[in-house]
Design a protein around this motif. Sequence first.
Motif, PDB file in Angstrom:
ATOM      1  N   LYS A 180       0.820  -1.213   0.000  1.00 58.85           N
ATOM      2  CA  LYS A 180       0.000   0.000   0.000  1.00 58.85           C
ATOM      3  C   LYS A 180       0.854   1.264   0.000  1.00 58.85           C
ATOM      4  O   LYS A 180       0.574   2.212  -0.718  1.00 58.85           O
ATOM      5  CB  LYS A 180      -0.919   0.007   1.219  1.00 58.85           C
ATOM      6  CG  LYS A 180      -1.946  -1.115   1.246  1.00 58.85           C
ATOM      7  CD  LYS A 180      -2.803  -1.015   2.505  1.00 58.85           C
ATOM      8  CE  LYS A 180      -3.817  -2.150   2.559  1.00 58.85           C
ATOM      9  NZ  LYS A 180      -4.626  -2.095   3.819  1.00 58.85           N
ATOM     10  N   ASP A 230      -4.805  11.770  -4.315  1.00 54.84           N
ATOM     11  CA  ASP A 230      -5.703  10.838  -4.998  1.00 54.84           C
ATOM     12  C   ASP A 230      -7.150  10.988  -4.536  1.00 54.84           C
ATOM     13  O   ASP A 230      -7.963  10.094  -4.726  1.00 54.84           O
ATOM     14  CB  ASP A 230      -5.245   9.395  -4.749  1.00 54.84           C
ATOM     15  CG  ASP A 230      -3.934   9.084  -5.434  1.00 54.84           C
ATOM     16  OD1 ASP A 230      -3.691   9.650  -6.514  1.00 54.84           O
ATOM     17  OD2 ASP A 230      -3.151   8.283  -4.888  1.00 54.84           O
ATOM     18  N   ASN A 245      -9.412  10.594  -7.357  1.00 52.69           N
ATOM     19  CA  ASN A 245      -9.111   9.453  -8.217  1.00 52.69           C
ATOM     20  C   ASN A 245      -9.942   8.265  -7.755  1.00 52.69           C
ATOM     21  O   ASN A 245      -9.665   7.673  -6.712  1.00 52.69           O
ATOM     22  CB  ASN A 245      -7.619   9.138  -8.154  1.00 52.69           C
ATOM     23  CG  ASN A 245      -7.232   7.978  -9.047  1.00 52.69           C
ATOM     24  OD1 ASN A 245      -8.071   7.407  -9.770  1.00 52.69           O
ATOM     25  ND2 ASN A 245      -5.956   7.609  -9.011  1.00 52.69           N
ATOM     26  N   LYS A 246     -10.978   7.920  -8.489  1.00 51.48           N
ATOM     27  CA  LYS A 246     -11.898   6.857  -8.079  1.00 51.48           C
ATOM     28  C   LYS A 246     -11.187   5.515  -7.905  1.00 51.48           C
ATOM     29  O   LYS A 246     -11.527   4.733  -7.020  1.00 51.48           O
ATOM     30  CB  LYS A 246     -13.018   6.711  -9.107  1.00 51.48           C
ATOM     31  CG  LYS A 246     -13.942   7.915  -9.201  1.00 51.48           C
ATOM     32  CD  LYS A 246     -15.045   7.671 -10.219  1.00 51.48           C
ATOM     33  CE  LYS A 246     -15.983   8.880 -10.303  1.00 51.48           C
ATOM     34  NZ  LYS A 246     -17.056   8.656 -11.300  1.00 51.48           N
ATOM     35  N   GLU A 247     -10.188   5.245  -8.737  1.00 50.82           N
ATOM     36  CA  GLU A 247      -9.506   3.958  -8.673  1.00 50.82           C
ATOM     37  C   GLU A 247      -8.652   3.812  -7.411  1.00 50.82           C
ATOM     38  O   GLU A 247      -8.272   2.707  -7.037  1.00 50.82           O
ATOM     39  CB  GLU A 247      -8.624   3.780  -9.904  1.00 50.82           C
ATOM     40  CG  GLU A 247      -9.409   3.738 -11.210  1.00 50.82           C
ATOM     41  CD  GLU A 247      -8.501   3.568 -12.404  1.00 50.82           C
ATOM     42  OE1 GLU A 247      -7.253   3.569 -12.201  1.00 50.82           O
ATOM     43  OE2 GLU A 247      -9.016   3.428 -13.527  1.00 50.82           O
ATOM     44  N   ALA A 248      -8.348   4.932  -6.735  1.00 52.84           N
ATOM     45  CA  ALA A 248      -7.484   4.886  -5.547  1.00 52.84           C
ATOM     46  C   ALA A 248      -8.250   4.550  -4.278  1.00 52.84           C
ATOM     47  O   ALA A 248      -7.637   4.318  -3.233  1.00 52.84           O
ATOM     48  CB  ALA A 248      -6.773   6.223  -5.377  1.00 52.84           C
ATOM     49  N   TYR A 249      -9.566   4.491  -4.349  1.00 58.86           N
ATOM     50  CA  TYR A 249     -10.366   4.249  -3.151  1.00 58.86           C
ATOM     51  C   TYR A 249     -10.426   2.756  -2.851  1.00 58.86           C
ATOM     52  O   TYR A 249     -11.193   2.005  -3.443  1.00 58.86           O
ATOM     53  CB  TYR A 249     -11.768   4.817  -3.326  1.00 58.86           C
ATOM     54  CG  TYR A 249     -11.827   6.309  -3.101  1.00 58.86           C
ATOM     55  CD1 TYR A 249     -12.291   6.845  -1.915  1.00 58.86           C
ATOM     56  CD2 TYR A 249     -11.382   7.196  -4.086  1.00 58.86           C
ATOM     57  CE1 TYR A 249     -12.327   8.219  -1.700  1.00 58.86           C
ATOM     58  CE2 TYR A 249     -11.407   8.569  -3.890  1.00 58.86           C
ATOM     59  CZ  TYR A 249     -11.888   9.072  -2.689  1.00 58.86           C
ATOM     60  OH  TYR A 249     -11.929  10.430  -2.478  1.00 58.86           O
ATOM     61  N   THR A 250      -9.582   2.318  -1.893  1.00 55.37           N
ATOM     62  CA  THR A 250      -9.532   0.903  -1.505  1.00 55.37           C
ATOM     63  C   THR A 250      -9.447   0.718   0.007  1.00 55.37           C
ATOM     64  O   THR A 250      -8.477   0.147   0.494  1.00 55.37           O
ATOM     65  CB  THR A 250      -8.314   0.236  -2.176  1.00 55.37           C
ATOM     66  OG1 THR A 250      -7.131   0.974  -1.780  1.00 55.37           O
ATOM     67  CG2 THR A 250      -8.427   0.174  -3.668  1.00 55.37           C
ATOM     68  N   PRO A 291      -8.123   6.597  -0.381  1.00 58.57           N
ATOM     69  CA  PRO A 291      -6.787   6.775  -0.990  1.00 58.57           C
ATOM     70  C   PRO A 291      -5.687   6.624   0.066  1.00 58.57           C
ATOM     71  O   PRO A 291      -5.701   7.288   1.095  1.00 58.57           O
ATOM     72  CB  PRO A 291      -6.838   8.206  -1.534  1.00 58.57           C
ATOM     73  CG  PRO A 291      -8.280   8.536  -1.662  1.00 58.57           C
ATOM     74  CD  PRO A 291      -8.968   7.792  -0.568  1.00 58.57           C
TER      75      PRO A 291
END
Length: 873
Positions: free
Chosen positions: A393, A488, A491-496, A499
């Motif tokens: 991460k 981020d 940034n939608k893809e960074a949401y895990t 961010p």
Amino acid sequence: MEKQVISLAKITFKYINRLLYLTIVLSSSLLFSQETREPQTTYTIADISVSGETVYGAETIVTYSGLRKGETLDIPGDNKIGEAIKKLWNSNLFSSIDLFISKTEGTNVFLEIQLDDLPELKEVKIVGVKKGKIKEIIKENKLDKGAKVTENLLTTTKNYLESKYRKLGFLNAKTSITTKKVVDSVNKSRVDMLVKIDKGSKIKVKQIEFTGLEKLSSKRLRKAMKKTKKKNRLRLWKRSKYIDAEYKEDLNSIVDKYKEQGYRDARVISDTLIINDENTVSLKIDIEEGEKYVYGSLNFLGNAVYSDAQLNRILKIKKGDTYNGIELEKRIADASDPDAFDLTNLYQNNGYLFSTITPVEVSTDGNVIDMEIRITEGKPAYFRSINVVGNDKTNDRVIYRELRTRPGQLYSKSNVVRTIRELGQLGFFDAQQISPDLKNVNPTDGTLDVEYSVVEKGSSQIELQGGYGGGGFIGTLGLTFSNFSIKDLFNKEAYTPVPMGDGQSLSLRLQASRFYQTYSFSFSEPWLGGEKPVQFSTSISQTKQFLYNPATRNADKNRSFNITGLTLGIAKKLSVPDDYFVLSQALSFQYYDLNNYNTGLFTFGNGNSNNLAYTVGLSRNNTYNDPIYPEGGSSFNLSAKFSFPYSAVSDVDYKGLSQEREAQYDIISQYSNSTDEDDIQKRTDASTRIGEIDQKRYKWLEFYKIKFKGEWYTKIAGKLILKPSFEYGFLGAYNNDRGVIPFERFFLGGDGLGTYSLDGREAVALRGYPNQSLSNQDGGTIYNKYSLELRLPITLEQQTKIYVLAFLEGGASYNSFKEYNPFLINRSAGVGLRLFMPAFGLLGIDFGHGFDPLPGETTKHGWETHFIIGQQF
């Protein structure tokens, strides 16, 4: 003798399968020999049948044996028979195997394989130990459901359990294992197992007797035995017990004690264990002390980088000093301390990775030892490549900017150790699992690679709780992301799920009830600009308190007290006096707004106050490695908070206001007991006037505040840590006529958590007493606190860290320097437990006993329980 028998048993059972196999092969050979009683004849296998209790098909068994129909056999003496039995036996599926001739017809032979399956384990029951230990025993001995129950399994389990408990001091531990065949609808051979463990009593040491002593006393040698102690009811911190492995270590400690006193040739000639009864043993130790030695000449050979004088300053040995082999070893290379000031670190911290230092005794005439310290320096080593693995991460740049080692840099052991500590302090990785791996070490060209291995851990916390207090339900929602990535944010893809990976910290907290609402937001960036370790932080908070209406027992929304706060801070790592120092600065502003809020907290119910302050702090922190459970180092923090000296530039007559204020208090005191309406009105007018005066005095808060705190972490033994600490605080005024403000004061006692307050007070923990009970109603302007804590970990795993502690504390709060007495303190002692889980932070409980009375009381306070959430002492 008993130990020798057990060891022999282990060797015997190790080869039991081979003995059984040889017995079966021999029996088969005899069987064939008896069957034929005639010269060797060649037969053709006409058929192979299978009999016995087995769930495996006949075709499968025959195929696995390697025998085939139509194959020829020379009977007697054909090796194919033995090989077939060996293959079947090595499958570990059968408890008995027989292979014999059922009949012959001319040159045709009919074979029969008779075998029984090994039973499978259905259930295991273990008695004689605590329930919490059963799963551990099953796992260690592989007693899982479906396991094949062999004689070897039964024997090794029995031996393992008895050996395990004997190592723990239960020398009379006995284990019995029985199996019972299970009859059920399942077409398998299955058994239930019963394991009975009788640990017996722990064996205590009744007496330790030494013989051959002239130079050192028995008392001194018994003290050197750190783990093996004889019975003594007065000794509480180390109970007597006999554990063989620890006893062997203590025998070495005895020899080391002699070496420290110059008796280089001392040795243990013999030691005898005498069994007194079922619960006690006596130890008899025969010592040969030898003669006392001193150092003679001491020469360094092979040193070119450092002079003899430089090396002598570290070795600190002079001619005529008493020989001390243990101290000599430590001054050359202290294995217990990676930061030790020794000869090996002198070379390794300055590039000489390949250096070796060997002490050699060249002469021992007349008990005088001449020494040579032979040094092979080698060539300097340089880092070729630096890598980090395991960070899933956290972004590489966040880690690499913390590294103290760089490609092309001269090798330094201290920089490698410091890097491990810095990575552990980040809080993103499991500090217990950070390790450096030196790879491709090449003494020829003087290069090496370093790979740091890290294990990510949860770096976010959530606080979600509700409870009843203060006359209503209180709900709290808190979110803390300590490895956040604000770049981020969109940034939608960074949401895990959020961010992560840039090492930033973001925190949100909401708390509400019928009577108050609190909102706060904070953010920090540890490397502002990304080039240097300059931390930027900011926080915003808003609090609204509603006045309690005793008639309706509800909140009066028309009467409130609001606090709005904003803080901006900068912190920078320094290089002098060393690079553990940090200089921090912050500018903070708080706006207090009272709207018809009349309580005993302030002398005015309408109005506002402004608190604009500058804080500067100097701190030094070299604790390591785990921030949750530091095992060494120290931490110091000195801070000073200043407001602007408004009274120096104001034309307000503070002396006159102070005198008028005192006069108004005299009026209140004069008519305090009167019920006359005019007198009551005079009291009311005086109170109103005091409020007006204080509104002028506290329109802009004027003060200075000094605080200091220091703590150390020292490893006592293993991971047992001693943590002494002390702290002081002082709140003062520039102008005595204006006086010390009623805000920013110290409230001593209790768990020290930041309980809800309106006046910027600081809650200082002192366990064993109720929260804020050791300061007066308005708080103290001076406090001191001393603490001594002993910590012992239960587990320091990545997901859960648990440790227990015992503490001694003392402290006091004062209103002025006239009252100040650093030795007149409130004392307490107790025990506690801490539990850290990444998702929830630090949780804990303490049981403290207050030895002194609370203010206004005459008897000691006694026991107090404290619950800890999100804070360490």
